[in-house]
Design a protein around this motif. Sequence first.
Motif, mmCIF file in Angstrom:
data_model
loop_
_atom_site.group_PDB
_atom_site.id
_atom_site.type_symbol
_atom_site.label_atom_id
_atom_site.label_comp_id
_atom_site.label_asym_id
_atom_site.label_seq_id
_atom_site.Cartn_x
_atom_site.Cartn_y
_atom_site.Cartn_z
ATOM 1 N N ALA A 151 42.737 40.287 38.406
ATOM 2 C CA ALA A 151 43.826 40.898 39.437
ATOM 3 C C ALA A 151 43.092 41.106 40.789
ATOM 4 C CB ALA A 151 44.302 42.035 38.625
ATOM 5 N N ALA A 152 42.058 41.476 40.897
ATOM 6 C CA ALA A 152 41.416 41.745 41.988
ATOM 7 C C ALA A 152 41.365 40.443 42.816
ATOM 8 C CB ALA A 152 40.036 42.517 41.936
ATOM 9 N N ILE A 153 41.019 39.431 42.317
ATOM 10 C CA ILE A 153 40.768 38.227 43.009
ATOM 11 C C ILE A 153 42.100 37.665 43.394
ATOM 12 C CG2 ILE A 153 40.403 35.631 42.631
ATOM 13 C CD1 ILE A 153 38.042 36.339 40.797
ATOM 14 N N ARG A 154 43.251 37.772 42.658
ATOM 15 C CA ARG A 154 44.368 37.316 42.921
ATOM 16 C C ARG A 154 45.269 38.165 44.224
ATOM 17 N NH1 ARG A 154 45.112 37.931 37.978
ATOM 18 N NH2 ARG A 154 46.388 37.735 36.715
ATOM 19 N N THR A 164 47.261 27.127 53.890
ATOM 20 C CA THR A 164 45.820 27.443 53.974
ATOM 21 C C THR A 164 44.953 27.324 52.862
ATOM 22 O OG1 THR A 164 46.477 29.928 53.392
ATOM 23 C CG2 THR A 164 46.567 29.340 55.750
ATOM 24 N N LYS A 165 43.871 27.379 53.043
ATOM 25 C CA LYS A 165 43.056 27.093 51.754
ATOM 26 C C LYS A 165 42.478 28.363 51.379
ATOM 27 C CE LYS A 165 38.605 24.740 50.360
ATOM 28 N NZ LYS A 165 37.531 24.168 50.878
ATOM 29 N N LYS A 166 42.638 28.666 50.083
ATOM 30 C CA LYS A 166 42.261 29.919 49.253
ATOM 31 C C LYS A 166 40.565 30.138 49.309
ATOM 32 C CE LYS A 166 46.284 31.083 47.241
ATOM 33 N NZ LYS A 166 47.072 32.235 48.289
ATOM 34 N N ILE A 167 39.987 31.257 49.636
ATOM 35 C CA ILE A 167 38.614 31.375 49.444
ATOM 36 C C ILE A 167 38.329 31.447 47.876
ATOM 37 C CG2 ILE A 167 36.739 33.054 49.873
ATOM 38 C CD1 ILE A 167 38.393 33.934 52.037
ATOM 39 N N GLU A 168 37.203 30.697 47.535
ATOM 40 C CA GLU A 168 36.879 30.589 46.076
ATOM 41 C C GLU A 168 36.042 31.870 45.784
ATOM 42 O OE1 GLU A 168 38.024 28.656 43.780
ATOM 43 O OE2 GLU A 168 39.104 27.957 45.372
ATOM 44 N N TYR A 169 36.282 32.698 45.087
ATOM 45 C CA TYR A 169 35.594 33.838 44.462
ATOM 46 C C TYR A 169 35.171 33.819 43.123
ATOM 47 C CZ TYR A 169 37.940 36.448 48.269
ATOM 48 O OH TYR A 169 38.524 36.713 49.447
ATOM 49 N N ALA A 170 33.925 34.361 42.782
ATOM 50 C CA ALA A 170 33.370 34.502 41.570
ATOM 51 C C ALA A 170 33.621 35.529 40.859
ATOM 52 C CB ALA A 170 31.808 33.892 41.733
ATOM 53 N N LEU A 171 33.738 35.722 39.757
ATOM 54 C CA LEU A 171 33.991 37.042 38.774
ATOM 55 C C LEU A 171 32.779 37.237 37.861
ATOM 56 C CD1 LEU A 171 35.581 39.666 37.940
ATOM 57 C CD2 LEU A 171 36.878 37.838 36.312
ATOM 58 N N ILE A 172 32.184 38.244 37.779
ATOM 59 C CA ILE A 172 31.073 38.778 37.026
ATOM 60 C C ILE A 172 31.395 39.766 36.429
ATOM 61 C CG2 ILE A 172 28.589 39.198 37.223
ATOM 62 C CD1 ILE A 172 28.187 37.796 39.894
ATOM 63 N N VAL A 173 31.154 39.623 35.093
ATOM 64 C CA VAL A 173 31.447 40.646 34.285
ATOM 65 C C VAL A 173 30.194 41.163 33.515
ATOM 66 C CG1 VAL A 173 32.928 41.683 31.819
ATOM 67 C CG2 VAL A 173 33.949 40.161 33.747
ATOM 68 N N GLU A 174 29.552 42.187 33.379
ATOM 69 C CA GLU A 174 28.532 42.825 32.742
ATOM 70 C C GLU A 174 28.663 43.942 32.020
ATOM 71 O OE1 GLU A 174 25.999 43.719 36.127
ATOM 72 O OE2 GLU A 174 25.492 41.501 36.248
ATOM 73 N N GLU A 175 27.924 44.013 30.961
ATOM 74 C CA GLU A 175 28.138 45.349 29.933
ATOM 75 C C GLU A 175 26.605 46.009 29.968
ATOM 76 O OE1 GLU A 175 29.059 46.190 25.304
ATOM 77 O OE2 GLU A 175 28.196 44.278 25.717
ATOM 78 N N SER A 176 26.483 46.705 30.965
ATOM 79 C CA SER A 176 25.015 47.332 31.341
ATOM 80 C C SER A 176 24.762 48.290 30.389
ATOM 81 C CB SER A 176 25.278 47.914 32.806
ATOM 82 O OG SER A 176 26.232 48.844 32.875
ATOM 83 N N ILE A 177 25.630 49.001 29.767
ATOM 84 C CA ILE A 177 25.456 49.931 28.750
ATOM 85 C C ILE A 177 26.584 49.472 27.401
ATOM 86 C CG2 ILE A 177 25.738 52.318 27.868
ATOM 87 C CD1 ILE A 177 25.534 53.314 30.788
ATOM 88 N N PRO A 178 26.214 49.501 26.145
ATOM 89 C CA PRO A 178 27.089 49.082 25.269
ATOM 90 C C PRO A 178 28.414 49.748 25.371
ATOM 91 C CG PRO A 178 25.055 49.455 24.208
ATOM 92 C CD PRO A 178 24.744 49.840 25.658
ATOM 93 N N GLY A 179 29.399 49.058 25.437
ATOM 94 C CA GLY A 179 30.937 49.469 25.403
ATOM 95 C C GLY A 179 31.214 49.938 26.613
#
Length: 86
Positions: A49-52, A2-17
């Motif tokens: 890890a969530a994507i996997r 089966t073909k795996k769905i392609e997900y995108a990962l976004i990481v944001e720093e909305s508040i410092p740290g």
Amino acid sequence: MTKKIEYALIVEESIPGHFYWMVVWRTRVVDYARGPMPTHDSATSAGLAAIRLHQADDLPAGVKTALRRLSGTRTEWGIETKPAEL
């Protein structure tokens, strides 16, 4: 095979740290951090890890559901959110 769905990962720093991750498919958020992570690397690792997990075909549905509930926890950081020092 089966073909795996392609997900995108976004990481944001909305508040410092305070880093948050989001897993997106097309224009829909399919998973996200339940709380802030202490570093960009830890947020990226949790998001990957969530994507996997979303792409895993060999896990029983109950196990997959239980692991998804835990995917946003800050296991290496402890229970309390610790703000960054300014």
